[in-house]
Design an enzyme around this catalytic site. Sequence first.
Site, PDB file in Angstrom:
ATOM      1  N   LYS A 154       8.764   7.464  54.798  1.00 41.67           N
ATOM      2  CA  LYS A 154       9.947   6.680  54.418  1.00 41.67           C
ATOM      3  C   LYS A 154      10.237   6.779  52.930  1.00 41.67           C
ATOM      4  O   LYS A 154      11.381   6.825  52.506  1.00 41.67           O
ATOM      5  CB  LYS A 154       9.739   5.209  54.792  1.00 41.67           C
ATOM      6  CG  LYS A 154      10.390   4.853  56.108  1.00 41.67           C
ATOM      7  CD  LYS A 154      10.450   3.354  56.280  1.00 41.67           C
ATOM      8  CE  LYS A 154      10.389   3.004  57.754  1.00 41.67           C
ATOM      9  NZ  LYS A 154       9.704   1.755  58.016  1.00 41.67           N
ATOM     10  N   LYS A 203     -29.146 -31.243  58.820  1.00 50.06           N
ATOM     11  CA  LYS A 203     -28.122 -31.980  58.071  1.00 50.06           C
ATOM     12  C   LYS A 203     -27.087 -32.613  59.001  1.00 50.06           C
ATOM     13  O   LYS A 203     -26.339 -33.491  58.588  1.00 50.06           O
ATOM     14  CB  LYS A 203     -27.418 -31.038  57.090  1.00 50.06           C
ATOM     15  CG  LYS A 203     -28.291 -30.661  55.914  1.00 50.06           C
ATOM     16  CD  LYS A 203     -27.527 -29.801  54.926  1.00 50.06           C
ATOM     17  CE  LYS A 203     -28.501 -29.055  54.032  1.00 50.06           C
ATOM     18  NZ  LYS A 203     -27.951 -27.848  53.459  1.00 50.06           N
ATOM     19  N   LYS A 228     -30.020 -36.145  63.694  1.00 44.81           N
ATOM     20  CA  LYS A 228     -30.912 -35.844  64.823  1.00 44.81           C
ATOM     21  C   LYS A 228     -30.170 -35.599  66.134  1.00 44.81           C
ATOM     22  O   LYS A 228     -30.405 -34.631  66.837  1.00 44.81           O
ATOM     23  CB  LYS A 228     -31.884 -37.025  65.023  1.00 44.81           C
ATOM     24  CG  LYS A 228     -33.247 -36.740  64.445  1.00 44.81           C
ATOM     25  CD  LYS A 228     -34.253 -37.746  64.965  1.00 44.81           C
ATOM     26  CE  LYS A 228     -35.435 -37.780  64.004  1.00 44.81           C
ATOM     27  NZ  LYS A 228     -35.933 -39.095  63.754  1.00 44.81           N
TER      28      LYS A 228
END
Length: 405
Positions: free
Chosen positions: A122, A192, A195
């Site tokens: 092009k 982190k 639990k």
Amino acid sequence: MENVASQHARVLSGMRPTGRLHLGHYHGVIKNWVELQHEYQCFFFVADWHALTTHYEDPSIIPESVWDMVIDWLAAGVNPGEATLFIQSRVPEHAELHLLLSMITPLGWLERAPSYKDQQEKLKEKDLATYGFLGYPLLQAADILIYRAGLVPVGEDQVPHVELTREIARRFNHLFGREADFEEKAGAAMKKMGKKNARLYASYRKSWQEQGDDEALAAARALLESQQNINLNDRDRLFGYLEGGGKVILPEPQALLTKASKMPGLDGQKMSKSYGNTIPLNAKPEQVEQQLRTMPTDPARVRRTDPGDPAKCPVWEFHQVYSEDSVKNWVQEGCRSAGIGCIECKQPVIDAVLAELKPMQERAAEYESDPDLVRNIINEGCEKARDEARDTMEEVRHVMSLEYR
Ligand code: SF4
């Protein structure tokens, strides 16, 4: 990988500064940005290095275009309170990531990119047999990956570039994603979450890895997405750990397909500067009127009394963008029966374009009269973008063993 992409819900999009914006840009890109900024965390950038890949011989147009373009964005409703606006070259980490990714990118991937040959064809007047031009999809990949963007708004023709970005991310993660202490870090990240969540995650992971339970996989992903107590790095680790891979360092983005703009040019072709058929966003009302009044119509309507066919007329395409059904019906009927003249038919389009441009031009004038404000917006955006880019590069340098300074 979809989970990782949507998890970030961050959108990245850029535009090359190669001249003033026109209505084609507005309808094709910016209107979409204005909507996206309400839904996602958006990063919009001025792709000045990309402009150099095709304009390296005459970069003088770039500096002015940068500021004109930012003003046009702001005037069109891009809100710096919602989106981060910045300039690519002001975040040099893009170049660093581009370089590092180039080490692992097979040449064939770039040569295969459909735009490589297309654009060379092009833009025959330019010499695009350069290293920079071949590598521009990789620079795009770096632009996206450095912000760990999940979504990239693109038209159909750009989808292969997002696909290439995904392949590069996959390759990178495969090569560098497994940290020496990966299992340990994944364990710490799990803790982190608390639990209860950690137990839940572990049981989902087990069901997925041992029984291939898709529902467990989906539930684990949703669980990770909802976690507030873990940072991005830990989350990526846990995504990798879940599926048995390493850490996802550069998440794979997804293409957010945008509808092709219907905005035609003044001659009925796509509106584009290279066709000389644009209505610039800063066009004066007299210019807009003149451009629309003189635009071609159905050639069959030589005399006012000759009937025409809207399907053969570019003005009709403008009506499709701007007019309500009642006006469209009036055009269809009036054109086919020669009940209306072409000048008459163009008037509602002229009115609609002027009404669309007026508030934008008023806002543009305000920004133009306060260059410091525009510069501050960009300075702030660059800082914010750079913080994000630095975070990613820290991680990239770490996994590529480049931390011996
Ligand atoms: S009447 Fe309208 S739609 Fe028909 S040829 Fe004229 S400008 Fe085009």
